[in-house]
Design a protein around this motif. Structure first.
Motif, PDB file in Angstrom:
ATOM      1  N   ARG A   1     -72.509  49.909 -47.210  1.00 22.69           N
ATOM      2  CA  ARG A   1     -72.882  51.231 -46.688  1.00 22.69           C
ATOM      3  C   ARG A   1     -74.136  51.148 -45.819  1.00 22.69           C
ATOM      4  NH1 ARG A   1     -70.691  55.943 -50.707  1.00 22.69           N
ATOM      5  NH2 ARG A   1     -68.880  56.099 -49.321  1.00 22.69           N
TER       6      ARG A   1
ATOM      7  N   GLN B   1     -66.597  39.447 -66.012  1.00 25.16           N
ATOM      8  CA  GLN B   1     -66.414  40.813 -65.543  1.00 25.16           C
ATOM      9  C   GLN B   1     -67.747  41.504 -65.233  1.00 25.16           C
ATOM     10  OE1 GLN B   1     -63.791  42.980 -68.158  1.00 25.16           O
ATOM     11  NE2 GLN B   1     -62.337  41.293 -68.213  1.00 25.16           N
TER      12      GLN B   1
ATOM     13  N   ARG C   1     -71.222  47.271 -52.449  1.00 20.80           N
ATOM     14  CA  ARG C   1     -70.966  48.607 -51.898  1.00 20.80           C
ATOM     15  C   ARG C   1     -72.224  49.170 -51.248  1.00 20.80           C
ATOM     16  NH1 ARG C   1     -66.581  51.725 -54.840  1.00 20.80           N
ATOM     17  NH2 ARG C   1     -68.091  53.379 -55.196  1.00 20.80           N
TER      18      ARG C   1
ATOM     19  N   TYR D   1     -61.884  44.515 -54.089  1.00 22.78           N
ATOM     20  CA  TYR D   1     -61.905  45.818 -54.755  1.00 22.78           C
ATOM     21  C   TYR D   1     -61.598  46.950 -53.782  1.00 22.78           C
ATOM     22  CZ  TYR D   1     -63.318  49.517 -57.939  1.00 22.78           C
ATOM     23  OH  TYR D   1     -63.318  50.626 -58.738  1.00 22.78           O
ATOM     24  N   GLU D   2     -62.263  46.953 -52.664  1.00 21.64           N
ATOM     25  CA  GLU D   2     -62.152  48.096 -51.752  1.00 21.64           C
ATOM     26  C   GLU D   2     -60.940  48.016 -50.831  1.00 21.64           C
ATOM     27  OE1 GLU D   2     -63.850  50.724 -51.958  1.00 21.64           O
ATOM     28  OE2 GLU D   2     -65.482  50.097 -53.267  1.00 21.64           O
TER      29      GLU D   2
ATOM     30  N   MET E   1     -61.256  45.369 -61.516  1.00 26.73           N
ATOM     31  CA  MET E   1     -62.338  44.413 -61.781  1.00 26.73           C
ATOM     32  C   MET E   1     -61.853  43.262 -62.645  1.00 26.73           C
ATOM     33  SD  MET E   1     -65.831  46.474 -62.246  1.00 26.73           S
ATOM     34  CE  MET E   1     -66.301  47.875 -61.256  1.00 26.73           C
TER      35      MET E   1
ATOM     36  N   MET F   1     -62.693  48.823 -68.399  1.00 29.30           N
ATOM     37  CA  MET F   1     -63.925  48.769 -67.597  1.00 29.30           C
ATOM     38  C   MET F   1     -63.986  49.995 -66.684  1.00 29.30           C
ATOM     39  SD  MET F   1     -65.250  45.676 -65.177  1.00 29.30           S
ATOM     40  CE  MET F   1     -65.186  44.459 -66.486  1.00 29.30           C
ATOM     41  N   ASN F   2     -65.151  50.550 -66.596  1.00 23.44           N
ATOM     42  CA  ASN F   2     -65.302  51.754 -65.789  1.00 23.44           C
ATOM     43  C   ASN F   2     -65.328  51.389 -64.301  1.00 23.44           C
ATOM     44  OD1 ASN F   2     -65.724  54.364 -65.101  1.00 23.44           O
ATOM     45  ND2 ASN F   2     -67.956  54.302 -65.443  1.00 23.44           N
ATOM     46  N   GLU F   3     -64.335  51.841 -63.597  1.00 22.54           N
ATOM     47  CA  GLU F   3     -64.237  51.440 -62.197  1.00 22.54           C
ATOM     48  C   GLU F   3     -64.581  52.595 -61.269  1.00 22.54           C
ATOM     49  OE1 GLU F   3     -60.728  49.261 -61.274  1.00 22.54           O
ATOM     50  OE2 GLU F   3     -61.369  47.714 -62.674  1.00 22.54           O
ATOM     51  N   PRO F   4     -65.508  52.415 -60.371  1.00 19.96           N
ATOM     52  CA  PRO F   4     -65.838  53.490 -59.432  1.00 19.96           C
ATOM     53  C   PRO F   4     -64.683  53.740 -58.463  1.00 19.96           C
ATOM     54  CG  PRO F   4     -66.988  51.466 -58.845  1.00 19.96           C
ATOM     55  CD  PRO F   4     -66.289  51.193 -60.143  1.00 19.96           C
ATOM     56  N   ALA F   5     -64.605  54.981 -57.972  1.00 18.53           N
ATOM     57  CA  ALA F   5     -63.560  55.302 -56.999  1.00 18.53           C
ATOM     58  C   ALA F   5     -63.778  54.470 -55.744  1.00 18.53           C
ATOM     59  CB  ALA F   5     -63.616  56.780 -56.656  1.00 18.53           C
ATOM     60  N   ARG F   6     -62.673  54.082 -55.118  1.00 21.22           N
ATOM     61  CA  ARG F   6     -62.793  53.289 -53.883  1.00 21.22           C
ATOM     62  C   ARG F   6     -63.511  54.093 -52.807  1.00 21.22           C
ATOM     63  NH1 ARG F   6     -59.908  50.815 -57.921  1.00 21.22           N
ATOM     64  NH2 ARG F   6     -59.646  48.627 -57.385  1.00 21.22           N
ATOM     65  N   LEU F   7     -64.250  53.387 -51.989  1.00 20.99           N
ATOM     66  CA  LEU F   7     -65.039  54.059 -50.947  1.00 20.99           C
ATOM     67  C   LEU F   7     -64.167  54.838 -49.966  1.00 20.99           C
ATOM     68  CD1 LEU F   7     -67.706  51.349 -50.004  1.00 20.99           C
ATOM     69  CD2 LEU F   7     -67.979  53.321 -51.509  1.00 20.99           C
ATOM     70  N   HIS F   8     -62.979  54.350 -49.705  1.00 24.54           N
ATOM     71  CA  HIS F   8     -62.173  55.025 -48.679  1.00 24.54           C
ATOM     72  C   HIS F   8     -61.714  56.406 -49.123  1.00 24.54           C
ATOM     73  CE1 HIS F   8     -57.940  54.761 -50.164  1.00 24.54           C
ATOM     74  NE2 HIS F   8     -58.499  53.887 -50.973  1.00 24.54           N
TER      75      HIS F   8
END
Lengths: 239, 202
Positions: free
Chosen positions: B186, B171, B182, B153-154, B160, A1-8
């Protein structure tokens, strides 16, 4: 699954970074480990257990862990963990050794208790609960002396402060303050005196003595600016 | 040393099999396992509880309850599922704490109203305590479903797939909730810094 980079990793503002860091860096309180182990009755060794456990109770924290590792072979990560922690967190690392001897299974440790009971379980350090179990559980091989403070000062301290905490939670700050006075009297050099001081600040504030709370909070922050408890005290420091 | 200790991966490799040490009594085995659990996951459990909405004052108690719940079911929990079990228990515990808090706020909602109104300078360096308060404000205003996915997640850096398994949702649902969460987070953080500055430093 394509996971976005963490915000931090790429926060869009300093504020966002601070907030994410605050969430990511949260840790359990300094006394939490001892309380959990006491609640689990981990050292409430049953008669069948080997000498390892009783030897452990007498040994220092690292010795104990080393012994565990030798006996059970599964505690290597624990050794690594404690080796890293033992120096700065000596009080918490040694806490369970002292406390568990008495706290011995303040709660039923068998799998028979239904899972949902977890929500209503009494605080394990509650003296009455501990006593009830101690009196009622013949199979708990750890002998509990009639004077708990002698057997395990830390467990006694924990249970004294838990009483205070319960009083606070029940909205009875004056009972909490009395409990704290008793604590100070019984444990003049208590290992949990910092925790007691934080509770006192809280209790003073809740009993309407804001000025006293503020004064103590300021003194606490001055003396222990880096304490893990400082974050709880900071709220009372005032503007 | 300490920093290298892995806290983020949900399913760590199982510990060495206890069965190879059969001379050790069951009680001692159990004790060892519980201790290892506490050492490994104490901060994780506390953090999940806190970020999922348990008030600071109740963290210690709920950390205890979480481990007690696992202890009560220890024989049913496979070693490789320990973290997952702790996580699910902690999330339930936190949901309970949130509901209690919400009921309390219905009675005393003036506190919440006041807290939201405190403005923030975007570039202001926040101390840890203040940052924690603001994070709480933001998370509290997010929808619980979004909040959970966001936190896992964060802040916990679960994948996921791990979140899907822990929350028992598909999923695809995790992915869409995460996207919304997210964006929502923000937006709320931006709103915090965009509040009128009147009253700052008073």
């Amino acid at each position: 699954m394509n996971e976005p980079a963490r915000l931090h990793i790429e926060p869009e503002s300093e504020l966002e970074r601070s907030l994410l860091d605050a969430g990511r860096s949260y840790t359990a309180s300094s006394s939490s480990r001892a309380k959990v182990l006491a609640a689990l009755g981990v050292a409430g060794v049953t008669a069948s257990s080997t000498t390892a456990a009783s030897a452990m109770a007498k040994a220092g924290a690292l010795k104990w862990v080393a012994a565990t590792a030798l006996v059970a072979g599964v505690a290597i990560p624990t050794v690594r963990y404690l080796a890293g922690h033992s120096a700065p967190a000596s009080s918490s690392a040694s806490a369970p050794m002292a406390s568990t001897a008495r706290a011995s299974a303040a709660l039923p440790s068998s799998a028979s208790a239904p899972a949902k009971a977890s929500e209503s379980l009494p605080n394990a350090s509650d003296p009455t609960a501990a006593e009830a179990v101690v009196n009622g559980t013949a199979s708990a091989a750890v002998r509990v002396e009639s004077k708990p403070a002698a057997a395990s000062p830390l467990a006694a301290e924990l249970s004294a402060l838990d009483t205070v905490r319960s009083a606070l939670a029940a909205g009875n700050p004056s009972a909490a303050l009395s409990g704290l006075d008793a604590y100070a009297h019984n444990f003049p050099h208590g290992k949990l005196s910092l925790e007691a001081e934080v509770l006192r600040i809280d209790a003073l504030a809740k009993s309407g003595q804001e000025a006293a709370a503020q004064k103590r909070a300021q003194a606490f922050m001055k003396r222990h600016p880096d304490s893990m408890l400082a974050s709880r005290v900071r709220a009372y420091v005032g503007q | 040393m300490v920093a290298a200790w892995p806290t983020s991966a949900l399913w760590l490799p199982p510990p060495a099999p206890l069965a190879t040490f059969q001379r050790v009594s069951r009680a001692s085995e159990r004790e060892t396992r519980l201790r290892a659990l506490v050492d490994r996951y104490l901060d994780f459990v506390a953090r999940v509880l806190r970020n999922a909405g348990t008030p600071e004052a109740e963290i210690d108690d709920d950390v205890q309850r979480t481990f007690i719940a696992v202890s009560n079911r220890l024989d049913d929990v496979r070693p490789e599922a320990e973290k997952s079990f702790l996580l699910q228990t902690a999330l339930r515990m936190a949901a309970h704490a949130r509901r209690t808090l919400a009921r309390r706020r219905e009675v005393h909602d003036s506190d919440a109203q006041l807290r939201i109104q405190v403005p923030v300078h975007t570039e202001q360096l926040l101390d840890q305590k203040r940052a924690r308060e603001l994070l709480d404000q933001v998370l509290e205003t997010m929808a619980p479903d979004l909040r959970m996915v966001f936190v896992l997640y964060e802040l916990e850096e679960l994948s996921m797939i791990e979140i899907s398994s822990a929350l028992e949702i598909p999923q695809g649902t995790v992915a869409s909730r995460l996207r919304r969460a997210r964006a929502d987070f923000r937006e709320r953080v931006r709103a915090l810094s965009a509040l009128p500055q009147a009253g700052v430093g008073s």
